[in-house]
Design a protein around this motif. Structure first.
Motif, PDB file in Angstrom:
ATOM      1  N   PRO A  34       0.825  -1.210   0.000  1.00 40.16           N
ATOM      2  CA  PRO A  34       0.000   0.000   0.000  1.00 40.16           C
ATOM      3  C   PRO A  34       0.858   1.260   0.000  1.00 40.16           C
ATOM      4  O   PRO A  34       2.043   1.236   0.338  1.00 40.16           O
ATOM      5  CB  PRO A  34      -0.792  -0.128   1.299  1.00 40.16           C
ATOM      6  CG  PRO A  34       0.070  -0.952   2.183  1.00 40.16           C
ATOM      7  CD  PRO A  34       0.760  -1.935   1.277  1.00 40.16           C
ATOM      8  N   VAL A  39      -0.896   3.106   6.489  1.00 40.11           N
ATOM      9  CA  VAL A  39      -1.776   1.949   6.291  1.00 40.11           C
ATOM     10  C   VAL A  39      -1.268   0.778   7.126  1.00 40.11           C
ATOM     11  O   VAL A  39      -2.052   0.067   7.770  1.00 40.11           O
ATOM     12  CB  VAL A  39      -1.855   1.569   4.803  1.00 40.11           C
ATOM     13  CG1 VAL A  39      -2.724   0.318   4.625  1.00 40.11           C
ATOM     14  CG2 VAL A  39      -2.422   2.720   3.990  1.00 40.11           C
ATOM     15  N   ASN A  76      -7.101   6.088   4.223  1.00 37.14           N
ATOM     16  CA  ASN A  76      -6.258   4.967   4.653  1.00 37.14           C
ATOM     17  C   ASN A  76      -7.072   3.698   4.885  1.00 37.14           C
ATOM     18  O   ASN A  76      -6.594   2.591   4.633  1.00 37.14           O
ATOM     19  CB  ASN A  76      -5.491   5.360   5.922  1.00 37.14           C
ATOM     20  CG  ASN A  76      -4.258   6.188   5.625  1.00 37.14           C
ATOM     21  OD1 ASN A  76      -3.181   5.655   5.387  1.00 37.14           O
ATOM     22  ND2 ASN A  76      -4.427   7.511   5.623  1.00 37.14           N
ATOM     23  N   GLU A  79      -7.550   2.083   1.567  1.00 35.09           N
ATOM     24  CA  GLU A  79      -6.332   1.380   1.185  1.00 35.09           C
ATOM     25  C   GLU A  79      -6.197   0.057   1.941  1.00 35.09           C
ATOM     26  O   GLU A  79      -5.792  -0.965   1.388  1.00 35.09           O
ATOM     27  CB  GLU A  79      -5.112   2.263   1.458  1.00 35.09           C
ATOM     28  CG  GLU A  79      -4.939   3.411   0.500  1.00 35.09           C
ATOM     29  CD  GLU A  79      -4.493   2.926  -0.871  1.00 35.09           C
ATOM     30  OE1 GLU A  79      -3.407   2.311  -0.986  1.00 35.09           O
ATOM     31  OE2 GLU A  79      -5.265   3.141  -1.841  1.00 35.09           O
ATOM     32  N   ARG A  82      -8.487  -2.598   0.520  1.00 33.90           N
ATOM     33  CA  ARG A  82      -7.928  -3.183  -0.703  1.00 33.90           C
ATOM     34  C   ARG A  82      -6.823  -4.186  -0.384  1.00 33.90           C
ATOM     35  O   ARG A  82      -6.639  -5.180  -1.097  1.00 33.90           O
ATOM     36  CB  ARG A  82      -7.388  -2.079  -1.618  1.00 33.90           C
ATOM     37  CG  ARG A  82      -8.440  -1.401  -2.471  1.00 33.90           C
ATOM     38  CD  ARG A  82      -7.816  -0.558  -3.570  1.00 33.90           C
ATOM     39  NE  ARG A  82      -7.225   0.663  -3.034  1.00 33.90           N
ATOM     40  CZ  ARG A  82      -7.901   1.815  -2.920  1.00 33.90           C
ATOM     41  NH1 ARG A  82      -9.175   1.878  -3.287  1.00 33.90           N
ATOM     42  NH2 ARG A  82      -7.322   2.886  -2.436  1.00 33.90           N
TER      43      ARG A  82
END
Length: 632
Positions: A34, A39, A76, A79, A82
């Motif tokens: 990331p 993160v 964040n 992210e 993901r």
């Protein structure tokens, strides 16, 4: 978080590695890294939390430098979703909800069996190694605290693994693990003794003597003191070495076992230990598993509770018992040793294994619940501690064990005391003292010191002083430095309340030193003595204040004593570190203690307030608990 800690390196599904350079894998393949360190910081924080956290809390902790902290948090979180999948990171209260069978290395180290934890690739590495978060000072403090705690947890894994390997005769591997442990923390006397013992057990007497000599030289050079008797004992101790040829037969085993337990109960320790060692040899000759386990549990328990400074030797005997067969008492005794040393995750793990084995034994259930409740209180989980200790009292009453009732009540009273519920503490501690006085004189100083804290909190300095002085004198008579340290801390606080800061400082320094006499002393007791010393040193602007705060902060962080960690941060704030104050407030929100919340929010730690004013506003600073019954 629904996480199953897997034994081996993950080859399918999701795997999160936070020790060392962080990474996430799926089906054995690394996922794209990331953008930005935060993160990873966010993931580490959520993984290490055991309860939901609000968006406001996270935004203040990690994104206080942002123009719009909540917007920065939202980005964040997207992210992070993901990276690890959806994880249900929505709503105001956030908590990771990962797919079943997710592998997380820090969870394996914290709660996995030692065989699992040894397989973690990052065991010798830091959490988020190489990363720093200078624009988020409160998070930086949290990260430093968590790193210390995980380092201590990794050491606990290595220690447990070395003991277990030695118990099964894998002496070469046990020595390698002990050597690895000493390299990580060479100034821990218990680790040095473990290495000496493993070398001696493997037949390398010369190597053991050299290691003992190197340890003495190191301690003199770095600490200015010699190590205690544990190093010498490790060179000559073999669990099952009798001084005479054994008799044979089951009756002989029982006779030696009963003779040993009777001698130890009468205070004749050496003769009692020798009887128990003979019982072990005789039980091995008979070959009956139940007797082989029972004799080793008896020896291990005697070394832990009756022989000061020999917990590690006792743990060795208990591991030997478990290598033969599972036993609730052995598991609970090992949990107790971990509890004393502030290795709480390992203690909870042993108790979890012991509980189903004691389902028909109310006395053993009471002992298990008492250790569990005391450990929960040490780590500032007060509601759970009070509930568990009440159940321990009930079970001990059902079993008719007055000593265990007294012990459970003392820990219950301590929990009330720490929360500022002085009336409840008074009632429970009076009962504990009364029961101890009816046949357990050696235990009296512990509940009596706690009861004196109630007097002190309510402004009765005369009664508090009398109780503390009696507890201290009794501790000296029985030669127990832990009792002396606990009562000494109280006497130091009495001197503060009487306006004698110099005398108080001398008493508190002495109390801390007494808590360090034994390598297996109760770690939480030392922490509470340090807290009182730090409080006085900061108020009096003593030059040693910063060093003492560092010691308290390191002890509390490594062990996971959450309230003591908050208190260390508050002391640091008083010296001008505002980030520590912010960290204290954030951590205190996770602790169910109204008295602590008042302390954090009331501004009592401001330097301009003198000690008398502060004592008047918040007279109680919690007392130290003691190892059970020195021991129960």
């Amino acid at each position: 978080m629904n996480v199953q800690a897997l034994t081996n390196k993950q080859t399918s599904g999701l795997a999160i590695y936070l020790l060392g350079t962080p990474r996430v894998e799926r089906d054995g393949q690394p996922l794209p890294t990331p953008r930005g360190h935060k993160v990873w910081g966010l993931l580490a924080y959520l993984v290490c939390r055991d309860s939901p956290v609000s968006r406001k809390h996270l935004a203040g902790l990690m994104f206080e430098d942002a123009e719009d902290p909540l917007a920065a948090l939202r980005w964040n979180l997207s992210e992070l979703r993901r990276l690890v999948g959806n994880a249900e990171l929505r709503g105001d209260q956030l908590m990771l909800a990962l797919e079943p069978a997710t592998y997380i290395d820090v969870k394996v180290v914290a709660v996995g069996a030692w065989a699992q934890a040894l397989g973690v690739a990052g065991l010798d590495h830091e959490l988020l190694e190489g990363m720093s978060f200078p624009v988020s000072p409160a998070f930086e403090i949290w990260l430093a605290t968590e790193r210390r705690h995980l380092q201590a947890t990794a050491e606990a894994v290595l220690r447990e693994a070395s003991l277990a390997r030695m118990a099964t005769g894998a002496l070469v591997e046990a020595t390698k693990l002990a050597s690895r442990l000493v390299r990580r923390n060479p100034l821990d006397e218990n680790y040095q003794a473990l290495l000496v013992r493993s070398l001696a057990a493997s037949g390398d007497g010369v190597g053991a003597a050299r290691q003992a000599a190197a340890c003495r030289e190191l301690f003199l050079r770095e600490l200015g003191v010699l190590p205690g008797a544990a190093i010498d004992a490790a060179m000559r101790t073999v669990t099952d070495s009798p001084t005479a040829r054994p008799a044979t037969g089951r009756a002989a085993v029982i006779a030696q076992l009963e003779a040993g337990e009777a001698a130890i109960g009468a205070g004749v320790l050496d003769a009692g230990l020798q009887c128990l060692r003979r019982a072990i040899v005789e039980a091995d000759a008979v070959g009956e598993e139940t007797l082989r386990v029972r004799t080793r549990v008896a020896l291990g328990g005697a070394l832990v509770h009756a022989a000061r400074g020999r917990d590690e030797e006792g743990a060795m005997a208990l591991h030997e018992a478990l290598a033969i067969g599972q036993d609730a008492a052995a598991l609970r005794e090992l949990a107790y040793v971990e509890f004393l040393g502030g290795r709480y995750e390992r203690a909870f793990g042993w108790l979890q294994k012991a509980t189903p084995l004691a389902h028909e034994d109310s006395a053993e259930q009471a002992r298990i619940a008492t250790v569990q409740g005391a450990a929960l209180s040490d780590t500032a989980h007060y509601a759970a501690a009070i509930s568990t200790l009440r159940e321990a009292e009930r079970l001990a009453g059902f079993a008719g064990d007055s000593k265990q009732i007294s012990y459970a009540l003392s820990m219950l009273g301590r929990a009330f005391l720490l929360q500022g519920d002085f009336e409840a503490a008074r009632e429970v501690l009076d009962r504990s003292v009364m029961l101890a006085q009816q046949g357990w004189t050696a235990f009296v100083p512990w509940p009596q010191s706690l009861r004196a804290e109630v007097d002190l909190a309510c402004g009765d300095l005369v009664a508090a002083s009398e109780r503390f002085e009696h507890a201290f004198a009794l501790g000296c008579q029985i030669g127990d430095p832990c009792w002396q340290g606990i009562a000494g801390r109280g006497l130091g606080r009495v001197a503060i309340a009487r306006g004698e800061p110099q005398r108080a400082l001398e008493i508190l320094v002495d109390a801390v030193e007494r808590c360090l006499v034994l390598p297996d002393a109760y770690l939480w007791g030392k922490g509470h003595a340090l807290d009182a010393l730090c409080d006085l040193a900061v108020t009096q602007a003593r030059s040693q204040a910063s060093a003492w705060i560092n010691e308290l902060q390191n002890l509390a962080a490594r062990s996971g004593m959450r309230e003591l960690t908050v208190r260390a941060y508050l002391h640091r704030q008083t010296l001008g570190d505002n980030a520590s104050g912010a960290a204290a407030r954030l951590l205190a929100q996770q602790i169910d203690n109204p008295a602590l919340h008042v302390l954090v929010e009331s501004g009592l730690r401001r330097p301009e307030r003198d000690s008398a004013e502060r004592e008047a506003v918040h007279p109680f600073k919690p007392a130290m608990p003691l190892p059970a019954g020195r021991r129960a």
